[in-house]
Design a protein around this motif. Structure first.
Motif, PDB file in Angstrom:
ATOM      1  N   THR A 272       0.843  -1.190   0.000  1.00  0.00           N
ATOM      2  CA  THR A 272       0.000   0.000   0.000  1.00  0.00           C
ATOM      3  C   THR A 272       0.882   1.245   0.000  1.00  0.00           C
ATOM      4  OG1 THR A 272      -1.690  -1.154   1.306  1.00  0.00           O
ATOM      5  CG2 THR A 272      -1.853   1.256   1.211  1.00  0.00           C
ATOM      6  N   VAL A 273       0.462   2.264  -0.755  1.00  0.00           N
ATOM      7  CA  VAL A 273       1.131   3.571  -0.727  1.00  0.00           C
ATOM      8  C   VAL A 273       0.061   4.646  -0.572  1.00  0.00           C
ATOM      9  CG1 VAL A 273       2.412   5.284  -2.066  1.00  0.00           C
ATOM     10  CG2 VAL A 273       3.168   2.909  -2.059  1.00  0.00           C
ATOM     11  N   LEU A 274       0.315   5.594   0.324  1.00  0.00           N
ATOM     12  CA  LEU A 274      -0.605   6.705   0.569  1.00  0.00           C
ATOM     13  C   LEU A 274       0.122   8.037   0.379  1.00  0.00           C
ATOM     14  CD1 LEU A 274      -2.294   5.309   3.801  1.00  0.00           C
ATOM     15  CD2 LEU A 274      -3.373   5.509   1.549  1.00  0.00           C
ATOM     16  N   ILE A 275      -0.657   9.057   0.014  1.00  0.00           N
ATOM     17  CA  ILE A 275      -0.088  10.391  -0.206  1.00  0.00           C
ATOM     18  C   ILE A 275      -0.713  11.360   0.801  1.00  0.00           C
ATOM     19  CG2 ILE A 275       0.373  12.219  -1.886  1.00  0.00           C
ATOM     20  CD1 ILE A 275       1.533   9.533  -2.692  1.00  0.00           C
ATOM     21  N   PRO A 276      -0.042  11.613   1.937  1.00  0.00           N
ATOM     22  CA  PRO A 276      -0.541  12.617   2.886  1.00  0.00           C
ATOM     23  C   PRO A 276      -0.099  14.020   2.460  1.00  0.00           C
ATOM     24  CG  PRO A 276       1.385  11.529   3.792  1.00  0.00           C
ATOM     25  CD  PRO A 276       1.141  10.890   2.463  1.00  0.00           C
ATOM     26  N   ILE A 277      -1.053  14.965   2.406  1.00  0.00           N
ATOM     27  CA  ILE A 277      -0.770  16.336   1.985  1.00  0.00           C
ATOM     28  C   ILE A 277      -1.182  17.282   3.111  1.00  0.00           C
ATOM     29  CG2 ILE A 277      -1.315  18.160   0.318  1.00  0.00           C
ATOM     30  CD1 ILE A 277       0.369  15.925  -0.858  1.00  0.00           C
ATOM     31  N   LEU A 278      -0.296  18.216   3.437  1.00  0.00           N
ATOM     32  CA  LEU A 278      -0.554  19.176   4.510  1.00  0.00           C
ATOM     33  C   LEU A 278      -1.620  20.181   4.116  1.00  0.00           C
ATOM     34  CD1 LEU A 278       3.072  19.909   5.726  1.00  0.00           C
ATOM     35  CD2 LEU A 278       1.237  19.063   7.166  1.00  0.00           C
ATOM     36  N   ASN A 279      -2.390  20.663   5.125  1.00  0.00           N
ATOM     37  CA  ASN A 279      -3.335  21.740   4.848  1.00  0.00           C
ATOM     38  C   ASN A 279      -2.601  23.080   4.873  1.00  0.00           C
ATOM     39  OD1 ASN A 279      -2.844  22.160   7.536  1.00  0.00           O
ATOM     40  ND2 ASN A 279      -4.974  21.983   8.215  1.00  0.00           N
ATOM     41  N   ALA A 280      -3.330  24.185   4.692  1.00  0.00           N
ATOM     42  CA  ALA A 280      -2.710  25.502   4.518  1.00  0.00           C
ATOM     43  C   ALA A 280      -1.882  25.926   5.732  1.00  0.00           C
ATOM     44  CB  ALA A 280      -3.784  26.543   4.216  1.00  0.00           C
ATOM     45  N   ASP A 281      -2.400  25.690   6.941  1.00  0.00           N
ATOM     46  CA  ASP A 281      -1.645  26.118   8.132  1.00  0.00           C
ATOM     47  C   ASP A 281      -0.747  25.010   8.687  1.00  0.00           C
ATOM     48  OD1 ASP A 281      -3.403  24.366   9.284  1.00  0.00           O
ATOM     49  OD2 ASP A 281      -4.441  25.856  10.520  1.00  0.00           O
ATOM     50  N   GLN A 282      -0.658  23.891   7.957  1.00  0.00           N
ATOM     51  CA  GLN A 282       0.233  22.781   8.295  1.00  0.00           C
ATOM     52  C   GLN A 282      -0.043  22.203   9.689  1.00  0.00           C
ATOM     53  OE1 GLN A 282       4.375  23.665   7.490  1.00  0.00           O
ATOM     54  NE2 GLN A 282       3.976  23.907   5.318  1.00  0.00           N
ATOM     55  N   SER A 283      -1.278  22.279  10.112  1.00  0.00           N
ATOM     56  CA  SER A 283      -1.659  21.688  11.396  1.00  0.00           C
ATOM     57  C   SER A 283      -2.235  20.290  11.214  1.00  0.00           C
ATOM     58  CB  SER A 283      -2.686  22.582  12.105  1.00  0.00           C
ATOM     59  OG  SER A 283      -3.884  22.659  11.347  1.00  0.00           O
ATOM     60  N   GLU A 284      -2.696  19.970  10.016  1.00  0.00           N
ATOM     61  CA  GLU A 284      -3.282  18.674   9.715  1.00  0.00           C
ATOM     62  C   GLU A 284      -2.792  18.194   8.355  1.00  0.00           C
ATOM     63  OE1 GLU A 284      -7.509  19.103   9.796  1.00  0.00           O
ATOM     64  OE2 GLU A 284      -7.632  18.914  11.985  1.00  0.00           O
ATOM     65  N   TYR A 285      -2.930  16.894   8.127  1.00  0.00           N
ATOM     66  CA  TYR A 285      -2.654  16.352   6.803  1.00  0.00           C
ATOM     67  C   TYR A 285      -3.826  15.476   6.375  1.00  0.00           C
ATOM     68  CZ  TYR A 285      -1.126  12.136   9.384  1.00  0.00           C
ATOM     69  OH  TYR A 285      -1.061  11.042  10.206  1.00  0.00           O
ATOM     70  N   GLU A 286      -4.043  15.420   5.070  1.00  0.00           N
ATOM     71  CA  GLU A 286      -5.138  14.630   4.514  1.00  0.00           C
ATOM     72  C   GLU A 286      -4.570  13.644   3.501  1.00  0.00           C
ATOM     73  OE1 GLU A 286      -9.108  15.190   1.657  1.00  0.00           O
ATOM     74  OE2 GLU A 286      -8.071  16.946   2.481  1.00  0.00           O
ATOM     75  N   TYR A 287      -5.070  12.419   3.547  1.00  0.00           N
ATOM     76  CA  TYR A 287      -4.657  11.425   2.554  1.00  0.00           C
ATOM     77  C   TYR A 287      -5.404  11.728   1.252  1.00  0.00           C
ATOM     78  CZ  TYR A 287      -2.483   8.799   6.339  1.00  0.00           C
ATOM     79  OH  TYR A 287      -1.677   8.413   7.392  1.00  0.00           O
ATOM     80  N   ARG A 288      -4.666  12.264   0.260  1.00  0.00           N
ATOM     81  CA  ARG A 288      -5.287  12.741  -0.979  1.00  0.00           C
ATOM     82  C   ARG A 288      -5.242  11.713  -2.101  1.00  0.00           C
ATOM     83  NH1 ARG A 288      -5.230  18.346  -1.376  1.00  0.00           N
ATOM     84  NH2 ARG A 288      -6.234  18.001  -3.390  1.00  0.00           N
TER      85      ARG A 288
ATOM     86  N   GLY B  12      -9.100  10.721   1.901  1.00  0.00           N
ATOM     87  CA  GLY B  12     -10.045  11.725   2.378  1.00  0.00           C
ATOM     88  C   GLY B  12      -9.987  11.931   3.882  1.00  0.00           C
ATOM     89  N   GLU B  13      -9.331  11.020   4.605  1.00  0.00           N
ATOM     90  CA  GLU B  13      -9.240  11.138   6.061  1.00  0.00           C
ATOM     91  C   GLU B  13      -8.205  12.199   6.427  1.00  0.00           C
ATOM     92  OE1 GLU B  13      -8.258   8.354  10.011  1.00  0.00           O
ATOM     93  OE2 GLU B  13      -8.269   7.495   7.991  1.00  0.00           O
ATOM     94  N   SER B  14      -8.529  13.035   7.408  1.00  0.00           N
ATOM     95  CA  SER B  14      -7.615  14.076   7.881  1.00  0.00           C
ATOM     96  C   SER B  14      -7.180  13.764   9.306  1.00  0.00           C
ATOM     97  CB  SER B  14      -8.294  15.446   7.841  1.00  0.00           C
ATOM     98  OG  SER B  14      -8.585  15.825   6.515  1.00  0.00           O
ATOM     99  N   LEU B  15      -5.890  14.011   9.577  1.00  0.00           N
ATOM    100  CA  LEU B  15      -5.333  13.741  10.909  1.00  0.00           C
ATOM    101  C   LEU B  15      -4.426  14.895  11.323  1.00  0.00           C
ATOM    102  CD1 LEU B  15      -4.314   9.993  10.397  1.00  0.00           C
ATOM    103  CD2 LEU B  15      -6.285  10.820  11.699  1.00  0.00           C
ATOM    104  N   SER B  16      -4.262  15.048  12.629  1.00  0.00           N
ATOM    105  CA  SER B  16      -3.343  16.058  13.148  1.00  0.00           C
ATOM    106  C   SER B  16      -1.906  15.638  12.856  1.00  0.00           C
ATOM    107  CB  SER B  16      -3.552  16.214  14.656  1.00  0.00           C
ATOM    108  OG  SER B  16      -2.500  16.978  15.220  1.00  0.00           O
ATOM    109  N   VAL B  17      -1.024  16.625  12.651  1.00  0.00           N
ATOM    110  CA  VAL B  17       0.395  16.314  12.417  1.00  0.00           C
ATOM    111  C   VAL B  17       1.051  15.745  13.672  1.00  0.00           C
ATOM    112  CG1 VAL B  17       0.716  18.006  10.581  1.00  0.00           C
ATOM    113  CG2 VAL B  17       1.034  18.697  12.962  1.00  0.00           C
TER     114      VAL B  17
END
Length: 327
Positions: A63-79, A91-96
């Protein structure tokens, strides 16, 4: 015996070379996939999914996933993702502050089994068992930190190696460039669309203004003609009355009638000015030389202001020096 050893060693070398060649082909294939991203200018969702699939093939991950940071870099979302059960994760978002991906995004450096020595005791105890089954490298563009590429569980139950880390790091640098190009293209397309929309709105506004201006011109022309008729009648009747009172000896009313005549002619002049504006806007205005007698204009203005001042119980004076200059 020596021949058997040499044959065995030769087989091992062939196996190593075959694996290296296979890995090189995977690398070239993955890099070609990134080239396709740039050349085909596909949307970001497809970019992330293609990136995950190419990385999965490159490092032989389940499995490979691509986590991308949000604008304020407080969370990342698997895009994006490729492999087992990714549809449940994308689509899941998690805290850094959560998970191995969060560790990579916070520290901005790769995760693989070689990082154990850099961890504190708590993190080492927490992740020591799974460190060799996860590999994560950061995505860093010229504009800053974007996110990462995470590989989970190498196929065949093996551990991820330093070679896998090097390959994925090289791959991530190409992905970062591709993402920058895609974002630049999206920004450019957005600006072009915004400009086209603005041009359409401007053209519509200009057309509306043109229509409104034509309506105004037509209205002014029509109203000016309608005003001229009663004003001409007032001027005509006041001139007749002036002649009558002079004959009947009632000359005391003459100044008032002259004031009516002058005021009406002033109004006619204003109406003519409005017509001139209408003609100018319609590009039908013709200029003529006309003699103007300043003394007559002066006296008419003085009389009008005298009348207006008397109505408001004010005193109006006109300096003689100015009067002489306008003679």
């Amino acid at each position: 015996m020596s021949s058997e050893n040499e044959l065995s060693e030769l087989k091992n070398q062939v196996k190593i070379l075959t694996q290296a060649l296979s890995q090189r082909n995977n690398t070239l294939s993955a890099l070609k996939g990134i080239g396709d991203i740039v050349n085909n200018n596909i949307n970001l969702s497809e970019v992330f999914n293609l990136t995950a699939q190419s990385a999965q093939q490159l490092i032989q991950a389940e499995t490979v996933l691509i986590p991308i940071l949000n604008a304020d870099q407080s969370e990342y979302e698997y895009r994006g993702g490729g492999g087992h059960n990714v549809s449940e994760i994308i689509g899941e978002s998690l805290s850094v502050n959560y998970g191995i991906c969060g560790w990579v995004l916070r520290n901005k450096k790769p995760w693989w089994q070689g990082v154990l020595d850099d961890l504190d005791t708590e993190d080492r105890n927490k992740w020591e068992r799974e460190v060799s089954t996860v590999i994560v490298v950061p995505l860093i563009s010229k504009k800053g930190f974007l996110g990462g590429i995470a590989g989970l569980n190498k196929q065949g139950g093996q551990d991820f190696t330093k070679s896998d880390l090097d390959l994925l790091t090289l791959f991530a640098s190409q992905v970062s460039t591709a993402l920058e190009n895609v974002n630049l293209t999206h920004d450019l397309n957005y600006e072009i669309n915004e400009r086209k929309t603005a041009e359409k709105h401007l053209a519509k506004a200009m057309e509306t203004a043109k229509t409104a201006n034509m309506a105004k011109t037509q209205f002014l022309a029509r109203m000016s003609h309608e005003l001229r008729t009663p004003l001409n009648a007032i001027v005509g009747y006041s001139e007749i009355l002036q002649e009558d009172i002079c004959v009947d000896g009632r000359s005391k009313y003459l100044p008032d009638l002259l004031a009516v005549t002058n005021a009406s002619q002033t109004m006619l002049s204003l109406v003519d000015d409005i017509l001139d504006i209408s003609h100018a806007e319609a590009k039908k205005l013709t200029l003529h030389d006309t003699a103007v007698y300043l003394s007559e204009l002066r006296d008419n203005l003085i009389n009008e202001y005298h009348k207006a001042a008397e109505l408001k119980k004010l005193q109006f004076t006109f300096p003689n020096a100015v009067r002489r200059q306008l003679s």
